[in-house]
Write a protein that holds these residues in place. Structure first.
Motif, PDB file in Angstrom:
ATOM      1  N   VAL A   6      -3.357 -12.456 -15.703  1.00 38.92           N
ATOM      2  CA  VAL A   6      -3.503 -11.239 -14.900  1.00 38.92           C
ATOM      3  C   VAL A   6      -3.356 -11.589 -13.431  1.00 38.92           C
ATOM      4  O   VAL A   6      -4.056 -12.467 -12.912  1.00 38.92           O
ATOM      5  CB  VAL A   6      -4.876 -10.582 -15.155  1.00 38.92           C
ATOM      6  N   ALA A   7      -2.432 -10.895 -12.748  1.00 37.47           N
ATOM      7  CA  ALA A   7      -2.216 -11.145 -11.324  1.00 37.47           C
ATOM      8  C   ALA A   7      -3.143 -10.294 -10.461  1.00 37.47           C
ATOM      9  O   ALA A   7      -3.729 -10.785  -9.500  1.00 37.47           O
ATOM     10  CB  ALA A   7      -0.762 -10.868 -10.953  1.00 37.47           C
ATOM     11  N   SER A   8      -3.274  -9.014 -10.811  1.00 39.31           N
ATOM     12  CA  SER A   8      -4.137  -8.130 -10.028  1.00 39.31           C
ATOM     13  C   SER A   8      -4.605  -6.960 -10.890  1.00 39.31           C
ATOM     14  O   SER A   8      -3.945  -6.593 -11.865  1.00 39.31           O
ATOM     15  CB  SER A   8      -3.408  -7.596  -8.790  1.00 39.31           C
ATOM     16  N   VAL A   9      -5.740  -6.413 -10.508  1.00 42.55           N
ATOM     17  CA  VAL A   9      -6.320  -5.258 -11.205  1.00 42.55           C
ATOM     18  C   VAL A   9      -6.776  -4.250 -10.152  1.00 42.55           C
ATOM     19  O   VAL A   9      -7.481  -4.617  -9.209  1.00 42.55           O
ATOM     20  CB  VAL A   9      -7.519  -5.667 -12.094  1.00 42.55           C
ATOM     21  N   GLN A  10      -6.351  -3.010 -10.320  1.00 36.83           N
ATOM     22  CA  GLN A  10      -6.738  -1.952  -9.391  1.00 36.83           C
ATOM     23  C   GLN A  10      -7.411  -0.824 -10.166  1.00 36.83           C
ATOM     24  O   GLN A  10      -6.854  -0.316 -11.138  1.00 36.83           O
ATOM     25  CB  GLN A  10      -5.525  -1.405  -8.643  1.00 36.83           C
ATOM     26  N   VAL A  11      -8.579  -0.451  -9.724  1.00 35.01           N
ATOM     27  CA  VAL A  11      -9.326   0.642 -10.375  1.00 35.01           C
ATOM     28  C   VAL A  11      -9.085   1.923  -9.591  1.00 35.01           C
ATOM     29  O   VAL A  11      -9.341   1.981  -8.381  1.00 35.01           O
ATOM     30  CB  VAL A  11     -10.832   0.328 -10.431  1.00 35.01           C
ATOM     31  N   ILE A  12      -8.584   2.929 -10.278  1.00 35.97           N
ATOM     32  CA  ILE A  12      -8.373   4.252  -9.665  1.00 35.97           C
ATOM     33  C   ILE A  12      -9.432   5.185 -10.236  1.00 35.97           C
ATOM     34  O   ILE A  12      -9.427   5.505 -11.429  1.00 35.97           O
ATOM     35  CB  ILE A  12      -6.963   4.792  -9.975  1.00 35.97           C
ATOM     36  N   SER A  13     -10.351   5.598  -9.374  1.00 33.75           N
ATOM     37  CA  SER A  13     -11.451   6.455  -9.823  1.00 33.75           C
ATOM     38  C   SER A  13     -10.937   7.830 -10.232  1.00 33.75           C
ATOM     39  O   SER A  13      -9.776   8.183  -9.976  1.00 33.75           O
ATOM     40  CB  SER A  13     -12.495   6.590  -8.715  1.00 33.75           C
ATOM     41  N   LYS A  14     -11.816   8.599 -10.826  1.00 33.86           N
ATOM     42  CA  LYS A  14     -11.434   9.944 -11.267  1.00 33.86           C
ATOM     43  C   LYS A  14     -11.021  10.815 -10.077  1.00 33.86           C
ATOM     44  O   LYS A  14     -10.031  11.560 -10.153  1.00 33.86           O
ATOM     45  CB  LYS A  14     -12.592  10.574 -12.039  1.00 33.86           C
TER      46      LYS A  14
END
Length: 296
Positions: free
Chosen positions: A86-94
Motif C-alpha cells: 500500500v502506497a497511500s490511504v485517504q479517508v473521505i468522510s461522509k
C-alpha cells in the motif's frame, strides 16, 4: 595489420559503389527498416512514460457500511495501511463525499441530495498501491477486512491498459522482425552479385596464396557499410523530427496532460540502438552470403 584493414575497407567501399542499384535497394531497405524501428522505439518510450503516469495514478475505493462511524473508518484505514504494497490511504468522510458529489452534479441536481434528512453516502477509503500490477490482489485483501461493504473493482481499467500495451508491443516486434529479414535478404543478394562478378579475381587470389578470411572480409565490410549508412540517415531524420515535434508540442501529448519524453533522453538511446542494429544487419547479411556462396 593497419594496411590490411584499410585495404579491406577500401575494397568494401568499392563493392558498394560497383553494385550500383543493388546497393541502393539494400540501403533503402535498411533505411526503411531502421526508420520504422526508430519510430517504434520513440512511440514505445512515450507510451511507456504515459503508461507509467497512468498506472502510477491507479487507485481503488473501498466503501464502508452506511452506518459506520468516523472512528470505525479510521480503524479500517489503519488496517489497510498495514497491508503490504500500500502506497497511500485517504479517508473521505461522509460529509466530504457529499460535498464532492454536489460539486460533480451541479447546483440543480445537488438540491436532490439536500432532500435527504441524513447523509446517504458511506465513508470512502481511497487506496493507492505501490505496484499497479498488484492492484487486484490488494483490492481483494481490502474487501475481506471487517467493516468494508464494497470495493470498486479496478480490474477492468488496469487490465485494459496492460493488454493494450502488450498488443502494441507485439505488433511492433513482428513488423520490425519482418523488415529486418527483408533487409538482410537484399544485402545478401547484393554481396552475392559482387561475388559473382569477381569470381575470376577470387580464383586468382586463391592461387597466389590469399587466405580465406583475407578474401571474405571485404564482402563482410561491404554489408556493414550498407548497414552503417542505412542507420545514420534514419537516426538524423528521427532525431531532427522528434526534436521539432517536442518543441512544437511544448513537451506534452497533444490534447493530453501527459509529458513527452525529453528529446535529449531519446537521442543517445536511439542513435546507439539503430547504429548497432544497422551494423548487425549488414554484418549478418554479409556473413550468411559469404558462407553460402563463397567457397573458400
Amino acid at each position: 595489420m593497419m594496411t590490411r584493414w584499410l585495404r579491406h575497407v577500401r575494397e568494401g567501399c568499392k563493392n558498394v559503389v560497383r553494385n550500383g542499384w543493388m546497393s541502393f535497394a539494400a540501403l533503402s531497405a535498411v533505411i526503411v527498416t531502421l526508420a520504422v524501428l526508430g519510430f517504434s522505439l520513440i512511440l514505445t518510450f512515450n507510451v511507456q512514460q504515459m503508461s507509467n503516469s497512468v498506472t502510477g495514478q491507479l487507485e481503488f475505493s473501498a466503501f464502508l457500511n452506511v452506518n459506520a462511524s468516523e472512528k470505525q473508518g479510521e480503524q479500517v484505514a489503519q488496517e489497510i495501511r498495514a497491508l503490504p504494497g500500500v502506497a497511500s490511504v485517504q479517508v473521505i468522510s461522509k460529509n466530504e463525499g457529499l460535498q464532492q458529489m454536489k460539486q460533480e452534479l451541479g447546483q440543480e441536481l445537488s438540491d436532490v441530495l439536500n432532500a435527504f434528512k441524513q447523509n446517504p453516502l458511506p465513508i470512502q477509503i481511497v487506496v493507492k498501491p505501490q505496484d499497479p500490477h498488484q492492484i487486484d490482489r490488494l483490492a481483494k485483501e481490502v474487501s475481506e477486512i471487517p467493516g468494508v461493504a464494497a470495493v470498486r473493482d479496478p480490474h477492468k481499467l488496469a487490465a485494459a491498459i496492460f493488454r493494450t500495451l502488450a498488443v502494441v508491443r507485439d505488433i511492433g516486434i513482428v513488423f520490425v522482425v519482418g523488415l529486418v529479414i527483408t533487409s538482410m535478404f537484399l544485402i545478401s543478394n547484393t554481396i552475392r552479385m559482387t561475388i559473382f562478378h569477381r569470381r575470376r579475381e577470387i580464383e586468382i587470389m586463391k592461387l597466389v596464396g590469399a587466405t580465406n578470411w583475407f578474401i571474405r572480409w571485404p564482402f563482410i565490410i561491404e554489408g556493414m557499410i550498407i548497414g552503417l549508412i542505412g542507420s545514420v540517415i534514419p537516426v538524423a531524420l528521427l532525431v531532427y523530427g522528434y526534436r521539432s515535434l517536442y518543441v512544437k508540442a511544448k513537451g506534452v501529448f497533444s490534447g493530453l496532460a501527459f509529458p513527452l519524453v525529453q528529446a535529449s533522453q531519446i537521442e543517445v538511446k536511439l542513435a546507439v540502438i539503430l547504429i548497432a542494429m544497422g551494423l548487425l544487419i549488414g554484418m549478418w547479411g554479409g556473413v550468411i552470403t559469404v558462407r553460402r556462396f563463397l567457397r573458400v
